[in-house]
Design an enzyme around this catalytic site. Structure first.
Site, PDB file in Angstrom:
ATOM      1  N   HIS A  90      40.858  42.984  32.452  1.00 32.03           N
ATOM      2  CA  HIS A  90      39.954  43.987  31.889  1.00 32.03           C
ATOM      3  C   HIS A  90      38.732  44.133  32.768  1.00 32.03           C
ATOM      4  CE1 HIS A  90      42.034  41.895  28.587  1.00 32.03           C
ATOM      5  NE2 HIS A  90      42.249  43.115  28.163  1.00 32.03           N
ATOM      6  N   HIS A 104      47.237  48.418  30.152  1.00 32.42           N
ATOM      7  CA  HIS A 104      47.987  47.448  30.952  1.00 32.42           C
ATOM      8  C   HIS A 104      49.414  47.905  31.187  1.00 32.42           C
ATOM      9  CE1 HIS A 104      44.552  45.007  30.160  1.00 32.42           C
ATOM     10  NE2 HIS A 104      44.800  44.967  28.863  1.00 32.42           N
TER      11      HIS A 104
END
Ligand SMILES: Nc1ncnc2c1ncn2[C@@H]1O[C@H](COP(=O)(O)OP(=O)(O)O)[C@@H](O)[C@H]1O
Ligand SMILES: Nc1ncnc2c1ncn2[C@@H]1O[C@H](COP(=O)(O)OP(=O)(O)O)[C@@H](O)[C@H]1O
Ligand SMILES: [Mg+2]
Ligand SMILES: [Mg+2]
Ligand SMILES: [Mg+2]
Ligand SMILES: [Mg+2]
Lengths: 329, 198, 329, 198
Positions: A218, A56
């Site tokens: 995700h 991320h």
């Protein structure tokens, strides 16, 4: 899978080392742990930590520094960090006043951070935490796991970091966090998938003209696959979802974040934010501040998320506006 | 079941996890994030290494070593969950040289309770709890077979997830086997196998 | 083509409006021109402007602000801006001491900026300029057009912006620019192409395991197509190319920039920068400062570039370290 | 050639540019950035709009309007280059009502000179200069045909580029037609067409 890597299994280690060395004026890696901590100690102040799966970037380590996070934990790619590593971050962040953890609402994250808290408390370090759940793609889920913590979490980092720097206690921070969370709402979409290096194949597939609305960071599927639509149309769909949660009357001030998921260029993000601004103007809603860019990504996923942060408390804006010394804020 | 046999059970479980690494991840793809196999295989390798490096001398030591390896290597939801299960196993086998049927039954019940305590999931939420409850409840009654375990795992397919990552999907989680239940199924089946062939 | 847009032909207009509105505390759009200028005027100081085709965001407008650029010009995507628009930027930037233009070495850019200079001088505004040519993928080309201006240009923006803010004249700036340029060297690669919205199809193609070494920021082919290689290997190939130009002895201090081309995640960029650091350490070369991130992109191209900036003059580092008030630096 | 005819010429040129927009961009793909057609078509549309909005009353006015439209709309290398060419055309036709063959010849020579002045390219560098030189030189000698122009354009194919974007490719620029030469070819061929059919 075409990626600039050495061994896929070493990617987190190597990334951490690159990050620590590239920004050694600001941060350092704590020994061989999965923790990057700031050089500035903040003696006597509460430490704020956050972390989660890797992939991320710049979240979380990009936000480590004076005025924001004390330390960040790197899990494997898209995988929650383990309790022992979270505990390392707690130890690195503790400057005598305890440590506050910002956890995003994923079962894995919550469980691992909770276990780390148990470990730290057994060693006499005070720990408190908050769980952010700004993702509204699941609608008004009645079950707690239905709402993920996504990009809105970054406002939590920023505001708590500001208050910790100004001497807030664990209890103060918990109160502030609980006041903020219901005012955060985020919704995202994907145009193309991400590939976890160790997996080697994309996490999902989309047809040439297909997008996924409500996707997680995700690659968790969203609420709907749809045909590609214009930026204006996406802005309208997103507005409705965020509004359903925040119940905007038109009186409020908002902070707006358009967050690129990795592969979506700023070009598209700025086109999109303009459409969001136009919509808000129509509704009479004031934008107090806005952020556009890749803040919380999903490796090389194409797409973006939109966060509205309702400024119920005017001091939140001051906290957002305060300077920090981080890699990426 | 003594230490040697328990060690065989654990090794068989770890080998199963590694052998089915890709399959477990594939199960996690449509309703999760596709890493359950990677997570569990990583934990299995770590646990095997730890057991080789300092071979435990008690059942308690065996399960504790495994618990710590899984806790520190698996990550994800399954790390603390399986970690808690094996901590409970360690506790249940404290000061025991062998596990008789009664202790084994208690062991599975304690494991299930630890799991539910940590994860806060209840029956029918499409998590591994949905295989732990029937397995631990029926363990003392019927002579359970591998087919029974397969049926328990398969029974997670029609469920709608309300816990864990799969919960984000709502109705779209229906029709997929829960990956954590599959890996727990391996734990149960390797147990039955080792017990029945000794 | 899957992009978050409305009409492809409106993309530059809409992006500019989004950018100006999202960052209205720092910048504004000049009327209906293709110019974004800073709110801070810098009365009596030389204005620094830059620009080029759009699609390289945050370049150039992301670097407009106190201490860096006075204004930026947006050409159409991957197309040089026109002289009338460059002239608008000159007018916006002129605060009585003239305007200095930073032009990247592309025929189109050079010609259009030169024409704008003619226009401005006819109206009595003093204009000087420099042409950056840091791309070394063409080797030591003898013809002037062989070396493009790429990411190294940003150090030029930063250092000239600093000096302009501190009162440097056009003549001073020209001297500083000419001292800097030979010390900049950049080389890039692509893993996947970019699509200009109005064209709708990728500018080039690469096979599944193929990369293009020496690519330009508009997808211009590089010096070699190669099979995918490890990050370490890429670092070694790039080092040789940059060294061939800079002729490093091991004594020098470098500033290093790893620049993501758009779709390449920070994860890969940090893995790569670590390999570069390791190589430099082997050679005994000191890294004085480093930058990692998407600074000068090529829409959604995947790939990255590596810039070495040889610190021949210690004051350059001070200029780099000075704070600025921009969207993206 | 009077204003009406010159206007026909220009319109035919602009229509050609728009019709071959994709083809010109395709030529620019392998050795440039694939936008030459887009650039020129944008300029053509802008010029046509400007000419419709305030129709020029002199040859000078015609070419000047076109020059300013191209300058402010084309961008890229070709914008200032074609802009300079048409500014030279405007100058060469100042105070002229019709263009006789001698003036026309001078017009093309002045255009070529302006082009070379602005772009600093010389013969053989694989730019539009390589069609402007032969066209302007041979204009007075042979009765040039469209096939001659095609041959000039095609002759840029084996050249190695040392100016413009294509120069970044070095030897890899060999074997491709230069897009700017192709668009200049349209200018010459529409000229021949209008002249020969009037
Ligand atoms: N609250 C919970 N209680 C029990 N088991 C859970 C819970 N949440 C998730 N699980 C189990 O964890 C499995 C997923 O594990 P894994 O993929 O390794 O972690 P993550 O979801 O963090 O990627 C699910 O298939 C489910 O069986
Ligand atoms: N220095 C120069 N002199 C003359 N013509 C040039 C020069 N550089 C480029 N050109 C011409 O410009 C054409 C490319 O134009 P275009 O694609 O519109 O601009 P850009 O290269 O900026 O994208 C080339 O095919 C070539 O004919
Ligand atoms: Mg996971
Ligand atoms: Mg998973
Ligand atoms: Mg171009
Ligand atoms: Mg071109």
């Amino acid at each position: 899978m075409k990626k600039i890597l050495n061994a896929p299994s070493d990617v987190v280690e190597e990334m951490m080392n690159g990050m620590a060395e590239a920004h050694k004026d600001l941060v350092h890696r704590v020994g061989n742990t999965r923790v990057i901590a700031r050089n500035y100690a903040g003696k006597g102040k509460v430490g704020i930590i956050s972390g989660g799966g890797s992939g991320h970037e710049p979240t979380h380590a990009g936000y480590v520094g004076k005025g924001m996070l004390s330390a960040a934990i790197f899990g494997d790619v898209f995988t929650s960090p383990t309790p022992d590593q979270v505990y390392e971050a707690i130890k690195a962040a503790d400057q005598g006043a305890g440590v506050f953890m910002v956890v995003k609402n994923y079962t894995g994250d919550v469980l691992n951070f909770e276990m780390a808290k148990d470990l730290a408390e057994a060693d006499g370090i005070d720990v408190a935490y908050t769980v952010t759940s700004d993702d509204v793609s699941g609608g008004e889920s009645t079950y707690s796991d239905g709402r993920r913590g996504v990009a809105g979490t970054l406002f939590m980092h920023k505001i708590l970091g500001y208050h910790a720097e100004h001497g807030a206690t664990l209890k103060d921070l918990k109160e502030i966090a609980e006041a903020i969370n219901p005012n955060l709402a985020t919704i995202g979409l994907a145009l193309s998938p991400a590939t976890v290096p160790e997996q080697g194949t994309p996490g999902f597939t989309l047809k040439d003209d297909e997008i996924e609305l409500g996707i997680g960071i995700h690659g968790e599927p969203g609420f709907e696959k749809a045909s590609m639509m214009t930026s204006k149309k996406i802005a309208a769909v997103f507005y409705d979802k965020l509004n359903a949660h925040l119940k905007l009357t038109g009186e409020e001030e908002l902070v707006v974040m358009v967050n690129g998921m990795g592969a979506t260029p700023l070009m598209e993000q700025y086109v999109f934010v303009k459409d969001v601004f136009d919509l808000l103007k129509d509704k009479g809603i004031t934008v107090a501040k806005s952020y556009v860019g890749d803040y919380m990504t999903s490796i090389e996923m194409a797409g973006l998320s939109l966060t509205f942060f309702k400024l119920d408390d005017a001091r939140w804006l001051d906290a957002l506006n305060a300077p920090v010394e981080t890699i990426a804020w | 079941m003594d230490l040697t046999l328990a060690r065989q059970w654990m090794d068989a479980f770890f080998e199963d996890l590694k052998a089915h690494k890709d399959y477990l991840s594939e199960l996690d793809n449509p309703i999760g994030d596709g890493d359950h196999g990677i997570n569990m295989a990583r934990g299995a390798t770590a646990a095997q290494e730890a057991l080789t490096q300092s071979p435990p001398e008690t059942l308690n030591g065996l399960f504790k070593t495994i618990a710590m390896s899984l806790l520190s290597k698996v990550g994800g939801a399954s790390g603390p969950l399986y970690g808690s299960v094996f901590l409970a196993f360690a506790k249940a086998s404290l000061d025991q040289d062998t596990l008789d049927d009664k202790t084994l039954s208690q062991l599975f019940i304690d494991g299930k309770d630890a799991l539910m305590n940590r994860g806060k999931a209840t029956k029918g939420e499409k998590t591994m709890v949905d295989v732990w409850i029937p397995f631990s409840e029926r363990f003392n009654q019927d002579p359970l077979t591998k087919e029974d375990v397969d049926a328990m795992v398969l029974a997670t397919k029609p469920l709608k997830a309300t816990k864990g990552r799969a919960a984000y999907l709502g109705d779209r989680s229906i029709g997929h086997i829960d990956p954590g239940s599959m890996s727990s199924g391996y734990l149960f089946k390797t147990f039955l196998n080792v017990r029945d062939h000794s």
